[in-house]
Design an enzyme around this catalytic site. Sequence first.
Site, PDB file in Angstrom:
ATOM      1  N   GLY A 393       0.709  -1.525   0.052  1.00 31.25           N
ATOM      2  CA  GLY A 393       0.042  -0.011  -0.096  1.00 31.25           C
ATOM      3  C   GLY A 393       0.876   1.314   0.103  1.00 31.25           C
ATOM      4  O   GLY A 393       2.030   1.358   0.501  1.00 31.25           O
ATOM      5  N   ASP A 505     -15.391   5.740  17.144  1.00 30.13           N
ATOM      6  CA  ASP A 505     -15.604   5.488  15.805  1.00 30.13           C
ATOM      7  C   ASP A 505     -15.784   4.126  15.457  1.00 30.13           C
ATOM      8  O   ASP A 505     -15.065   3.358  14.532  1.00 30.13           O
ATOM      9  CB  ASP A 505     -14.312   5.981  15.043  1.00 30.13           C
ATOM     10  CG  ASP A 505     -14.534   6.122  13.699  1.00 30.13           C
ATOM     11  OD1 ASP A 505     -15.659   6.451  13.022  1.00 30.13           O
ATOM     12  OD2 ASP A 505     -13.418   6.314  12.929  1.00 30.13           O
TER      13      ASP A 505
END
Length: 658
Positions: A393, A505
């Site tokens: 990534g 979250d």
Amino acid sequence: MERGTLQPRKKAPNGYGITPIVAHKTGEPVRYEVEDDLRKLKPSRTAPKPPAINTNLAEDTFSGFPLSQSRTTVSRVSLGSRQHSSSSIRKLQTNVSDVRSYDERNQKKSAFENFVSSMSSFLTGGGSSPTSSYGSGSASPRKSTVISSPFDPKHVTHVGFNYDTGEFTGMPTEWQALLKVSGITKSEQVQHPQAVLDAMAFYSQSKKYLEEGAKPPFPRESTEKPLLSVSALSSSSHLQPTSATSSSSRLYPSRPAPTPPASSSSSPLLSSQTVKTTTSNASRQPSPLVSSKSTDNIIRSHSPVLLTPQTLSTSETKHIRPNNSTPYQRRAETSTKPKAVATPQKVEAPSAPRLQKRAPRQQSNDSAVLAKLQSICNPKNPTLLYRNFVKIGQGASGDVYSARQVGTNLSVAIKKMNINQQPKKEFIVNEILVMKSHHHKNIVNFIDTFFYKSELWMVMEYMRGGSLTEVVTNNTLSEGQIAAICKETLEGLQHLHENGIVHRDIKSDNILLSLQGDIKLTDFGFCAQIDSNMTKRTTMVGTPYWMAPEVVTRKEYGFKVDVWSLGIMAIEMVEGEPPYLNENPLRALYLIATIGTPKISRPELLSSVFHDFLSKSLTVNPKQRPSSGELLRHPFLKQAVPVSSLIPLIKSIHHSGK
């Protein structure tokens, strides 16, 4: 008997202007001495116990009035004779506390006058007042101090609402432009103007986060995730190198959502019967070890960007969904191709504020954060401790690698970033401290951090199964599987809450899976510590669609915001998406604030115990909402199947991506 009176004596040198008194009566006088600190009243000879205090005496000044009319004189008076009537005695009674209260008022008044006098002398360049306790009469005049003009001024706007005209007053031009394309109707604005302002305030805060480069409350579809989060590290199990996302792609929500229903009218929980069209979603198929969980270089699922007025007007764009039929998901039997994107309305975008130079205070804060990182990180060279680095990534904030630990051959995920390029270094420290301090079977395993040559290396366990997002959007989950995921998530939350940590979250993006079906919490960048001295918080952070009403409406909140988010995630596992995902973000915030408990499309397909679980976790009043520990005892979780039942679903996603 003649009424006693107060005779002023020579002014006492006690600095308070309080004069000792003598009560003159027939017979031997009794003297009462008032000490300098006025905290003790000491008669010169023993006085008998006074009768009950008369609280109805008139309040007056200290001296110059008959004793019977003053409440601010000494209370204990020896009459020297037992022949005085009780009425006369009551007239002579006062309250000692009034003396103290009067003295305290005099002290405060005197101190304030001295302070004002001293400041006046200081500002005008004169000497100290000879009567001031802060200076002396011999002090020489001081040089005038030059006062600079204000710096970094901010214009505070007070927004109101005129119910006669149905319009907001004093609203900034930027907010007006956003409101026009937000999808919030005029009638809704009149019904709940405060909810509209709350949504606007959240938007403004999100914009501020974006401008500062921090992780925004509206997670954006960008190549950058400056906040170092556990999800970005452990998500190496579901990363793939891609090119940078174009700026135009940041204008649209990345998570596919169905066509908006024809009517936006609200209904109670589990009452909507909307049906939506879907299309195939070949672009979302991951590789065997890759899922579409967001990273620095992959569009974040579920995460609408901070939209401008132009992009808000494109909210009618159809979103792509998997074409597999499921009784839980809102879909029609036939699939259609997505419609072309409508041309945005011509709305002048608010001009971006001019960037300010970093203040010295911010530079000092960065230095403190760097010092903290050096103290908590391993100073060794990580390239000597790990091998077989494979880049999986890439993003603006750093690169993600898979690697093997030397000696153990343990597969890990490592994210490497240049710490000097991270705008919110304190978030990184926060996340590292949380991960290092809390080890649990339902929390992604933290291995180590290295701070080497200005680069930060975060090492996490390699979660090959990817995020829960891919599972819920590509598969139909049974109630037993949903119960298992909720149970494992709640156990991780209970551990955090018992240690004073609120996650803030919770959503499917931040639930990671292993190929063995393990379920773990990740992404602790928004975590906050709550202790006995600070039981509530008010910061508006999180992802809006999973956000509790008390957060949207800017009220104080606690651990139970995570319980609400879990309930939204349960709906996400039923329908493949959270409520209001098809709405633009401003309207979604408005609906959360006004409707409260959301609806789902097919309530008749859910068991009564599951329905009750959703109702409990999505209780609007946080005082009535159960805690994570209480929700763990709900009967619905007894239906949980082994987590190994998720393995075929996880593997099917990986194999379909080949």
